[in-house]
Design a protein around this motif. Structure first.
Motif, mmCIF file in Angstrom:
data_model
loop_
_atom_site.group_PDB
_atom_site.id
_atom_site.type_symbol
_atom_site.label_atom_id
_atom_site.label_comp_id
_atom_site.label_asym_id
_atom_site.label_seq_id
_atom_site.Cartn_x
_atom_site.Cartn_y
_atom_site.Cartn_z
ATOM 1 N N CYS A 93 34.089 11.512 73.816
ATOM 2 C CA CYS A 93 33.486 10.563 72.896
ATOM 3 C C CYS A 93 34.454 9.391 72.730
ATOM 4 C CB CYS A 93 33.230 11.248 71.567
ATOM 5 S SG CYS A 93 32.595 10.207 70.247
ATOM 6 N N ALA A 94 33.933 8.187 72.627
ATOM 7 C CA ALA A 94 34.784 7.011 72.502
ATOM 8 C C ALA A 94 34.135 5.991 71.581
ATOM 9 C CB ALA A 94 35.030 6.398 73.881
ATOM 10 N N ALA A 95 34.979 5.169 70.966
ATOM 11 C CA ALA A 95 34.510 4.131 70.054
ATOM 12 C C ALA A 95 35.070 2.790 70.482
ATOM 13 C CB ALA A 95 34.943 4.439 68.624
ATOM 14 N N ALA A 96 34.211 1.787 70.472
ATOM 15 C CA ALA A 96 34.612 0.447 70.883
ATOM 16 C C ALA A 96 34.203 -0.576 69.840
ATOM 17 C CB ALA A 96 33.982 0.089 72.218
ATOM 18 N N TYR A 97 35.122 -1.481 69.500
ATOM 19 C CA TYR A 97 34.774 -2.579 68.603
ATOM 20 C C TYR A 97 34.189 -3.744 69.397
ATOM 21 C CZ TYR A 97 35.036 -5.629 64.572
ATOM 22 O OH TYR A 97 34.712 -6.459 63.540
ATOM 23 N N ALA A 98 34.602 -3.854 70.649
ATOM 24 C CA ALA A 98 34.143 -4.950 71.497
ATOM 25 C C ALA A 98 32.639 -4.860 71.736
ATOM 26 C CB ALA A 98 34.872 -4.921 72.836
ATOM 27 N N ARG A 99 32.038 -6.015 71.978
ATOM 28 C CA ARG A 99 30.611 -6.077 72.270
ATOM 29 C C ARG A 99 30.329 -6.256 73.749
ATOM 30 N NH1 ARG A 99 27.304 -6.246 68.012
ATOM 31 N NH2 ARG A 99 28.287 -6.504 65.988
ATOM 32 N N ILE A 100 31.393 -6.234 74.547
ATOM 33 C CA ILE A 100 31.230 -6.348 75.990
ATOM 34 C C ILE A 100 31.683 -5.051 76.642
ATOM 35 C CG2 ILE A 100 31.559 -8.843 75.948
ATOM 36 C CD1 ILE A 100 34.422 -8.356 76.957
#
Length: 121
Positions: A93-100
């Motif tokens: 599982c991973a979390a990203a703040y980026a929108r790309i």
């Protein structure tokens, strides 16, 4: 953000599993959440991701896997149906703040420890 996966295990081909990812932190809704997997000797690969109500899937996952999130409980799920032996891998599982870079693991900021999924033939 801390991420903890659960739900992996051993299943026969054609079976189903639901992976869960519990996230800490009060800004859960700000993050795009994703699932990646890594089989022995292979590179980590994208499985699925979700931001708000928009979801994305790898081609091999379309029609078999479903990603969802419960923002009230800070949970992300990956429902996996019609599993195949080639789905055997450690799922992260991973979390990203980026929108790309939805499918780019380098765009994800936080990772869980992974959960093993083994599909027997």
């Amino acid at each position: 953000v801390q991420l903890v996966e659960s739900g992996g295990g051993l299943v026969q081909a054609g079976g189903s599993l639901r992976l869960s990812c519990a996230a800490s932190g009060r800004t859960f809704t700000s993050y795009r959440m994703g699932w990646f997997r890594q089989a022995p000797g292979k590179a980590r690969e994208f499985v699925a991701a979700i931001r708000s109500d928009v979801s994305y899937y790898a081609e091999y996952a379309k029609g078999r896997f479903t990603i969802s999130r419960d923002n009230a409980e800070n949970l992300v799920y990956l429902q996996m149906n019609s599993l195949k032996p080639e789905d055997t891998a450690v799922y992260y599982c991973a979390a990203a703040y980026a929108r790309i870079g939805v499918r780019d693991h380098s765009q994800y900021d936080y990772w869980g420890q992974g959960t093993q999924v083994t599909v027997s033939s």
